[in-house]
Design an enzyme around this catalytic site. Structure first.
Site, PDB file in Angstrom:
ATOM      1  CG  ASP A   4      -1.807   1.229   1.287  1.00 44.39           C
ATOM      2  OD1 ASP A   4      -2.639   1.071   0.420  1.00 44.39           O
ATOM      3  OD2 ASP A   4      -1.548   2.229   2.232  1.00 44.39           O
ATOM      4  CG  ASN A  12      -4.295  11.489  -6.190  1.00 42.39           C
ATOM      5  OD1 ASN A  12      -3.459  11.408  -7.142  1.00 42.39           O
ATOM      6  ND2 ASN A  12      -4.982  10.299  -5.866  1.00 42.39           N
ATOM      7  CD  GLU A  47      -4.651   4.210  -1.767  1.00 43.08           C
ATOM      8  OE1 GLU A  47      -5.008   4.092  -0.385  1.00 43.08           O
ATOM      9  OE2 GLU A  47      -5.410   4.427  -2.929  1.00 43.08           O
TER      10      GLU A  47
END
Length: 130
Positions: A4, A12, A47
């Site tokens: 992860d 973002n 992700e």
């Protein structure tokens, strides 16, 4: 293994989705480059990545996970708009071993529990610790 990317939403939010996409691509490339002995990396959701390490011992897979974690930490992605290089990308990795008769979903759940334990203990680590 489940891998992860940590604090991906911040990437973002702070740099934009184009930069987030570049980070995902750089991570995928680094994971593929560190796969050996038949291991394969796959995107597994937003992700997260799943790494399958067939016919390998648990300790060998865990060692590979630690190499991956260290390699990802060294990634630097340049923001083409500002020229700024974003680095220090960290990951938590959960490692689990498939045992005879185990349901594949149970394997994922086991790796996921280890991943969450890595996050709970402070992130940027491989679990279980040995």
């Amino acid at each position: 293994m489940l891998v992860d990317l940590e604090h991906f939403k911040k990437i973002n939010d702070n740099y934009g989705h184009v930069m987030g996409d570049l980070v995902l691509k750089a991570t995928a490339k680094k994971l593929q480059a560190t796969c050996r002995d038949g291991a394969q990396a796959f995107r597994f959701g937003g992700e997260e990545f799943a790494i399958i390490v067939p016919n390998s011992s648990f300790s060998k897979a865990r060692s590979m996970a630690e190499s991956m974690r260290k390699a990802i930490e060294k990634i630097g992605v340049r923001d083409k708009r500002t020229g700024e290089i974003m680095g220090h990308i960290t990951t938590s990795i959960g490692v689990a071993e498939f045992t005879k008769g185990m349901n594949p979903l149970a394997l994922i759940e086991k790796a996921d529990k280890q991943l969450y334990e890595a996050k709970r203990l402070g992130r940027n680590r491989v679990m279980p610790m040995i």
